[in-house]
Design a protein around this motif. Structure first.
Motif, PDB file in Angstrom:
ATOM      1  N   ALA A  59       0.829  -1.202   0.000  1.00  0.00           N
ATOM      2  CA  ALA A  59       0.000   0.000   0.000  1.00  0.00           C
ATOM      3  C   ALA A  59       0.865   1.255   0.000  1.00  0.00           C
ATOM      4  O   ALA A  59       0.582   2.232  -0.709  1.00  0.00           O
ATOM      5  CB  ALA A  59      -0.930  -0.008   1.211  1.00  0.00           C
ATOM      6  N   THR A  60       1.924   1.247   0.777  1.00  0.00           N
ATOM      7  CA  THR A  60       2.821   2.407   0.848  1.00  0.00           C
ATOM      8  C   THR A  60       3.514   2.624  -0.492  1.00  0.00           C
ATOM      9  O   THR A  60       3.600   3.757  -0.984  1.00  0.00           O
ATOM     10  CB  THR A  60       3.860   2.213   1.953  1.00  0.00           C
ATOM     11  OG1 THR A  60       3.202   1.966   3.195  1.00  0.00           O
ATOM     12  CG2 THR A  60       4.750   3.435   2.091  1.00  0.00           C
ATOM     13  N   ALA A  61       4.007   1.551  -1.091  1.00  0.00           N
ATOM     14  CA  ALA A  61       4.731   1.658  -2.361  1.00  0.00           C
ATOM     15  C   ALA A  61       3.846   2.163  -3.489  1.00  0.00           C
ATOM     16  O   ALA A  61       4.334   2.780  -4.447  1.00  0.00           O
ATOM     17  CB  ALA A  61       5.333   0.302  -2.731  1.00  0.00           C
ATOM     18  N   TYR A  68       4.827  12.201  -0.729  1.00  0.00           N
ATOM     19  CA  TYR A  68       4.457  13.558  -0.318  1.00  0.00           C
ATOM     20  C   TYR A  68       5.658  14.181   0.378  1.00  0.00           C
ATOM     21  O   TYR A  68       6.200  13.618   1.334  1.00  0.00           O
ATOM     22  CB  TYR A  68       3.259  13.525   0.630  1.00  0.00           C
ATOM     23  CG  TYR A  68       2.905  14.883   1.193  1.00  0.00           C
ATOM     24  CD1 TYR A  68       2.323  15.853   0.378  1.00  0.00           C
ATOM     25  CD2 TYR A  68       3.173  15.203   2.525  1.00  0.00           C
ATOM     26  CE1 TYR A  68       2.014  17.113   0.882  1.00  0.00           C
ATOM     27  CE2 TYR A  68       2.855  16.446   3.039  1.00  0.00           C
ATOM     28  CZ  TYR A  68       2.284  17.404   2.215  1.00  0.00           C
ATOM     29  OH  TYR A  68       1.978  18.645   2.711  1.00  0.00           O
ATOM     30  N   LEU A  69       6.109  15.343  -0.113  1.00  0.00           N
ATOM     31  CA  LEU A  69       7.336  15.966   0.380  1.00  0.00           C
ATOM     32  C   LEU A  69       7.073  17.321   1.026  1.00  0.00           C
ATOM     33  O   LEU A  69       7.969  18.165   1.084  1.00  0.00           O
ATOM     34  CB  LEU A  69       8.346  16.114  -0.768  1.00  0.00           C
ATOM     35  CG  LEU A  69       8.681  14.832  -1.548  1.00  0.00           C
ATOM     36  CD1 LEU A  69       9.633  15.139  -2.691  1.00  0.00           C
ATOM     37  CD2 LEU A  69       9.279  13.775  -0.627  1.00  0.00           C
ATOM     38  N   GLY A  70       5.878  17.539   1.534  1.00  0.00           N
ATOM     39  CA  GLY A  70       5.528  18.848   2.060  1.00  0.00           C
ATOM     40  C   GLY A  70       5.355  18.928   3.561  1.00  0.00           C
ATOM     41  O   GLY A  70       4.793  19.911   4.057  1.00  0.00           O
ATOM     42  N   PHE A  83      15.868  10.017   0.376  1.00  0.00           N
ATOM     43  CA  PHE A  83      15.544   8.845   1.197  1.00  0.00           C
ATOM     44  C   PHE A  83      14.436   8.006   0.554  1.00  0.00           C
ATOM     45  O   PHE A  83      14.452   6.780   0.658  1.00  0.00           O
ATOM     46  CB  PHE A  83      15.130   9.282   2.601  1.00  0.00           C
ATOM     47  CG  PHE A  83      16.261   9.800   3.442  1.00  0.00           C
ATOM     48  CD1 PHE A  83      17.481   9.137   3.473  1.00  0.00           C
ATOM     49  CD2 PHE A  83      16.120  10.952   4.207  1.00  0.00           C
ATOM     50  CE1 PHE A  83      18.540   9.601   4.246  1.00  0.00           C
ATOM     51  CE2 PHE A  83      17.157  11.424   4.986  1.00  0.00           C
ATOM     52  CZ  PHE A  83      18.375  10.753   5.002  1.00  0.00           C
ATOM     53  N   ALA A  84      13.469   8.663  -0.079  1.00  0.00           N
ATOM     54  CA  ALA A  84      12.406   7.918  -0.757  1.00  0.00           C
ATOM     55  C   ALA A  84      12.990   7.045  -1.866  1.00  0.00           C
ATOM     56  O   ALA A  84      12.555   5.899  -2.064  1.00  0.00           O
ATOM     57  CB  ALA A  84      11.362   8.882  -1.324  1.00  0.00           C
ATOM     58  N   GLU A  85      13.985   7.583  -2.583  1.00  0.00           N
ATOM     59  CA  GLU A  85      14.631   6.801  -3.645  1.00  0.00           C
ATOM     60  C   GLU A  85      15.422   5.632  -3.061  1.00  0.00           C
ATOM     61  O   GLU A  85      15.415   4.526  -3.606  1.00  0.00           O
ATOM     62  CB  GLU A  85      15.550   7.709  -4.470  1.00  0.00           C
ATOM     63  CG  GLU A  85      14.811   8.705  -5.345  1.00  0.00           C
ATOM     64  CD  GLU A  85      13.930   8.026  -6.381  1.00  0.00           C
ATOM     65  OE1 GLU A  85      14.396   7.047  -6.998  1.00  0.00           O
ATOM     66  OE2 GLU A  85      12.776   8.445  -6.555  1.00  0.00           O
ATOM     67  N   ARG A  86      16.117   5.867  -1.976  1.00  0.00           N
ATOM     68  CA  ARG A  86      16.885   4.796  -1.350  1.00  0.00           C
ATOM     69  C   ARG A  86      15.977   3.734  -0.743  1.00  0.00           C
ATOM     70  O   ARG A  86      16.328   2.539  -0.711  1.00  0.00           O
ATOM     71  CB  ARG A  86      17.804   5.364  -0.274  1.00  0.00           C
ATOM     72  CG  ARG A  86      18.997   6.126  -0.788  1.00  0.00           C
ATOM     73  CD  ARG A  86      19.803   6.724   0.353  1.00  0.00           C
ATOM     74  NE  ARG A  86      20.276   5.707   1.288  1.00  0.00           N
ATOM     75  CZ  ARG A  86      20.906   5.993   2.431  1.00  0.00           C
ATOM     76  NH1 ARG A  86      21.108   7.256   2.781  1.00  0.00           N
ATOM     77  NH2 ARG A  86      21.325   5.021   3.232  1.00  0.00           N
ATOM     78  N   GLN A  97       2.933   6.769   3.406  1.00  0.00           N
ATOM     79  CA  GLN A  97       3.352   7.074   2.035  1.00  0.00           C
ATOM     80  C   GLN A  97       4.885   7.106   1.968  1.00  0.00           C
ATOM     81  O   GLN A  97       5.568   7.315   2.975  1.00  0.00           O
ATOM     82  CB  GLN A  97       2.720   8.396   1.572  1.00  0.00           C
ATOM     83  CG  GLN A  97       2.887   9.570   2.506  1.00  0.00           C
ATOM     84  CD  GLN A  97       4.167  10.342   2.281  1.00  0.00           C
ATOM     85  OE1 GLN A  97       4.811  10.195   1.243  1.00  0.00           O
ATOM     86  NE2 GLN A  97       4.563  11.171   3.246  1.00  0.00           N
ATOM     87  N   PRO A  98       5.457   6.886   0.774  1.00  0.00           N
ATOM     88  CA  PRO A  98       6.893   6.632   0.661  1.00  0.00           C
ATOM     89  C   PRO A  98       7.797   7.846   0.811  1.00  0.00           C
ATOM     90  O   PRO A  98       9.021   7.696   0.787  1.00  0.00           O
ATOM     91  CB  PRO A  98       7.031   6.021  -0.741  1.00  0.00           C
ATOM     92  CG  PRO A  98       5.883   6.567  -1.504  1.00  0.00           C
ATOM     93  CD  PRO A  98       4.757   6.672  -0.511  1.00  0.00           C
ATOM     94  N   GLY A  99       7.217   9.050   0.960  1.00  0.00           N
ATOM     95  CA  GLY A  99       8.052  10.206   1.234  1.00  0.00           C
ATOM     96  C   GLY A  99       8.263  10.444   2.710  1.00  0.00           C
ATOM     97  O   GLY A  99       9.082  11.275   3.097  1.00  0.00           O
ATOM     98  N   CYS A 100       7.551   9.721   3.549  1.00  0.00           N
ATOM     99  CA  CYS A 100       7.594   9.927   5.004  1.00  0.00           C
ATOM    100  C   CYS A 100       8.897   9.363   5.575  1.00  0.00           C
ATOM    101  O   CYS A 100       9.211   8.176   5.387  1.00  0.00           O
ATOM    102  CB  CYS A 100       6.392   9.240   5.648  1.00  0.00           C
ATOM    103  SG  CYS A 100       6.420   9.222   7.457  1.00  0.00           S
TER     104      CYS A 100
END
Length: 298
Positions: free
Chosen positions: A118-120, A125-127, A273-276, A199-202
């Motif tokens: 679900a997260t992937a 979200y980067l805000g 970090f989201a990319e890693r 979400q994956p930006g967290c």
């Protein structure tokens, strides 16, 4: 004590030669020792480090468990005997009793897989700009890291929180908000809504990959657990640099998210970090799916 027989479980079997698995086990031990030894030394002296000790005090995986190497499910360690708890001795060598482990942990593996998937599937979200740490010290004198000074006064911290607003969807961060800060959060996360909101930006969701890795251990490899620990450790540094605490005496330059430049810097770190985290989340999810497929096959 290791067993001698196991239930039927369908899994691809990889055989590791003695020199290979012993080298991997020793490399893992040395890698992890660089993290655990300083923590244990500080603990013996009664000292605390707000960055380096967090992964050992917040998460429930003891240093001794982190040091222990596992090959993961579906692997035979050639010529190994009495390798440890949860392992079976076979004519070729030791292997995990995956069937017994899945009997006990199947629901946990399935829950973790659902959360990871679900997260992937969501965009990053980067805000949020790391304001969760600010919400934890909002209008209170009872701060978590009382041995360290704050960069700003209480009124200034409150002003930043109130002007910027908070949008944190991670329950295990939200539950540490002060009572006064919780109504200011745009989201009201609960444990029951975890799969819905993560979400994956967290930063905390990506830090938690370490938690899911060690909860899956020994069904996943020690290397994967250590890879997730490495990411979580790097995230914790940025998490605290963006907080209201002044950790400059520890060599951590603050990310001043109260300024436009600081917010841009934080978002860039968050994106990195989201990319890693993406391949690590995929590796964990793949491991879960293999385990669940093996458990469900006739």
């Amino acid at each position: 004590m290791p067993g001698t027989t196991g239930r039927a479980y369908h899994s691809t079997v990889e055989v590791l030669e003695p020199e290979e698995w012993r080298a991997r086990a020793e490399a893992h031990r040395q890698r992890v020792e660089a993290w655990t030894a300083p923590h244990l030394a500080r603990r013996a002296r009664g000292e605390a480090h707000p960055v380096e000790d967090f992964l050992f005090t917040y998460y429930g995986h003891r240093p001794a468990r982190l040091r222990q190497w596992h090959p993961g499910a579906g692997v035979v360690l050639k010529e190994a005997r009495d390798f440890g708890r949860d392992y079976l001795d076979t004519p070729e060598g030791a292997t995990l009793d995956t069937a017994a482990l899945m009997d006990r942990r199947g629901p946990t593996v399935e829950w973790i897989a659902q959360l990871l998937a679900a997260t992937a599937a969501r965009p990053a979200y980067l805000g949020c700009f790391g304001l969760h740490e600010w919400a934890m010290v909002y209008k209170t004198a009872e701060v978590r890291h009382g041995a360290w000074p704050l960069r700003l006064g209480g009124e200034e911290i409150a002003q930043v929180v109130e002007q910027r607003g908070v949008r944190c969807g991670h329950f295990d961060a939200f539950r540490f908000f002060t009572p006064e800060a919780r109504p200011l959060n745009a989201l009201q996360p609960t444990r029951q809504r975890q799969r819905e909101l993560e979400q994956p930006g967290c930063l905390h969701a990506n830090m938690d990959l370490y938690k899911w890795a060690y909860k899956l251990s020994p069904l996943v490899s020690g290397e994967l657990v250590a890879d997730c620990f490495t990411l979580a450790r790097d995230i914790r540094v940025v998490d605290m640099r963006a907080s209201p605490y002044d950790l400059s005496s520890l060599g951590h330059r603050p990310i001043r998210i109260e300024t436009p430049e600081g917010r841009a810097e934080y978002a860039a770190e968050q994106r990195g970090f989201a990319e890693r985290a993406r391949p690590l989340r995929r590796r964990l999810l793949d491991a879960c799916e293999r385990l669940l497929a093996g458990a469900h096959r006739p």
